[in-house]
Design a protein around this motif. Structure first.
Motif, mmCIF file in Angstrom:
data_model
loop_
_atom_site.group_PDB
_atom_site.id
_atom_site.type_symbol
_atom_site.label_atom_id
_atom_site.label_comp_id
_atom_site.label_asym_id
_atom_site.label_seq_id
_atom_site.Cartn_x
_atom_site.Cartn_y
_atom_site.Cartn_z
ATOM 1 N N LYS A 76 0.079 -12.266 -8.165
ATOM 2 C CA LYS A 76 0.948 -11.242 -8.734
ATOM 3 C C LYS A 76 0.143 -10.099 -9.337
ATOM 4 N N THR A 77 -0.964 -10.447 -9.998
ATOM 5 C CA THR A 77 -1.814 -9.421 -10.605
ATOM 6 C C THR A 77 -2.389 -8.497 -9.539
ATOM 7 N N VAL A 78 -2.852 -9.088 -8.454
ATOM 8 C CA VAL A 78 -3.416 -8.296 -7.359
ATOM 9 C C VAL A 78 -2.352 -7.384 -6.747
ATOM 10 N N LEU A 79 -1.160 -7.917 -6.532
ATOM 11 C CA LEU A 79 -0.084 -7.125 -5.944
ATOM 12 C C LEU A 79 0.323 -5.972 -6.853
ATOM 13 N N TRP A 80 0.402 -6.252 -8.157
ATOM 14 C CA TRP A 80 0.725 -5.186 -9.105
ATOM 15 C C TRP A 80 -0.359 -4.113 -9.125
ATOM 16 N N PHE A 81 -1.622 -4.553 -9.066
ATOM 17 C CA PHE A 81 -2.732 -3.594 -9.041
ATOM 18 C C PHE A 81 -2.652 -2.708 -7.799
ATOM 19 N N LEU A 82 -2.382 -3.313 -6.653
ATOM 20 C CA LEU A 82 -2.284 -2.544 -5.416
ATOM 21 C C LEU A 82 -1.140 -1.532 -5.496
ATOM 22 N N LEU A 83 0.008 -1.975 -5.999
ATOM 23 C CA LEU A 83 1.163 -1.084 -6.094
ATOM 24 C C LEU A 83 0.893 0.074 -7.046
ATOM 25 N N ILE A 84 0.377 -0.249 -8.231
ATOM 26 C CA ILE A 84 0.125 0.792 -9.233
ATOM 27 C C ILE A 84 -0.939 1.769 -8.758
ATOM 28 N N SER A 85 -1.998 1.262 -8.160
ATOM 29 C CA SER A 85 -3.084 2.139 -7.708
ATOM 30 C C SER A 85 -2.626 3.067 -6.593
ATOM 31 N N ILE A 86 -1.822 2.553 -5.673
ATOM 32 C CA ILE A 86 -1.324 3.399 -4.586
ATOM 33 C C ILE A 86 -0.393 4.475 -5.128
ATOM 34 N N LEU A 87 0.490 4.112 -6.051
ATOM 35 C CA LEU A 87 1.389 5.099 -6.652
ATOM 36 C C LEU A 87 0.606 6.135 -7.458
ATOM 37 N N TRP A 88 -0.444 5.693 -8.135
ATOM 38 C CA TRP A 88 -1.311 6.580 -8.909
ATOM 39 C C TRP A 88 -1.969 7.619 -8.003
ATOM 40 N N VAL A 89 -2.533 7.146 -6.914
ATOM 41 C CA VAL A 89 -3.188 8.051 -5.960
ATOM 42 C C VAL A 89 -2.173 8.996 -5.328
ATOM 43 N N LEU A 90 -1.012 8.485 -4.971
ATOM 44 C CA LEU A 90 0.027 9.333 -4.386
ATOM 45 C C LEU A 90 0.466 10.425 -5.354
ATOM 46 N N ALA A 91 0.601 10.074 -6.625
ATOM 47 C CA ALA A 91 1.015 11.073 -7.619
ATOM 48 C C ALA A 91 0.006 12.202 -7.705
ATOM 49 N N TYR A 92 -1.293 11.872 -7.660
ATOM 50 C CA TYR A 92 -2.333 12.895 -7.776
ATOM 51 C C TYR A 92 -2.528 13.693 -6.486
ATOM 52 N N ARG A 93 -1.835 13.284 -5.461
ATOM 53 C CA ARG A 93 -1.835 14.125 -4.254
ATOM 54 C C ARG A 93 -1.058 15.415 -4.519
ATOM 55 N N PHE A 94 -0.110 15.341 -5.449
ATOM 56 C CA PHE A 94 0.779 16.480 -5.679
ATOM 57 C C PHE A 94 0.594 17.129 -7.057
ATOM 58 N N ILE A 95 0.070 16.377 -8.027
ATOM 59 C CA ILE A 95 -0.107 16.943 -9.366
ATOM 60 C C ILE A 95 -1.575 16.893 -9.762
#
Length: 219
Positions: free
Chosen positions: A5-24
């Motif tokens: 679960k920790t790994v899955l949460w890390f993957l989800l959060i990191s991908i969303l983090w990177v996606l957000a910085y694509r635009f902001i």
């Protein structure tokens, strides 16, 4: 189960983090926080790559990563050459690409050894896939430290040359590019010794980068 679960949460959060910085624009980095905790003020002035003088990106490519437009985030040849130089002793030199440096500067701390390097590689893959080269260069030029407490080439240009980064000649771009590897120990104004020689060398290569199309992915 907890580990999964920790790994899955890390993957989800990191991908969303990177996606957000694509635009902001990244509002702050761990390096900036470190400066503030150390008692330094932080100066930054985001400028889109469409407004930054192309000489600056060309200087960064010339000084830091000549294969930026053609590699997938990692330059094996540069890594091998750095390993061979370091094996001979003397000053330690890295083989990090602009993509790797961007991943480190935006998402990670500066130290950390092998665990940080592993995370750096992970975030490098993410930004290469989710951002693309132009965005990587844009973020790099805006978050890279260009002096103590000074972040981004625009803030650096204002600090050293009294004008923004929308108009930079090859000499000015070369000076800032020469500062990037050791921004706390080098200055682009009245540079001396290695910084002066390296900056002059980079400025001469700016035209080569343009003429040989080494910045083609940014055009």
């Amino acid at each position: 189960m907890i580990i999964v679960k920790t790994v899955l949460w890390f993957l989800l959060i990191s991908i969303l983090w990177v996606l957000a910085y694509r635009f902001i624009a990244p509002p702050i980095t761990f390096t900036m926080v470190g400066d503030m905790l150390g008692g330094h003020s932080v100066t930054k002035a985001w400028m889109p790559i469409s407004r930054i003088d192309p000489n600056m990106a060309r200087a960064a490519i010339a000084g830091e990563d000549s294969h930026f437009c053609t590699h997938s985030g990692f330059d094996r040849r540069a890594i091998e050459q750095a390993y061979q130089r370091n094996a001979k002793g003397g000053r330690i030199r890295g083989g990090s690409t602009i993509s790797q440096q961007t991943a480190k500067n935006v998402f990670l701390i500066q130290g950390g050894g092998y665990p940080r390097k592993a995370l750096e590689a992970y975030f490098t893959v993410l930004i290469e896939q989710l951002w693309g080269k132009k965005r990587i260069m844009e973020v790099y030029l805006n978050v890279a430290e260009t002096g103590i407490g000074t972040y981004g080439v625009n803030a650096g240009s204002i600090r050293y040359f009294n004008h923004d980064a929308s108009r930079m000649n090859p000499a000015e771009a070369g000076r800032i590019a020469a500062v990037l590897p050791l921004p706390k120990k080098r200055a682009a104004i009245a540079p001396r010794g290695f910084t002066k020689r390296h900056g002059n060398s980079i400025s001469r290569w700016v035209g080569v980068v343009r003429n040989d199309g080494l910045d083609a992915c940014l055009r």
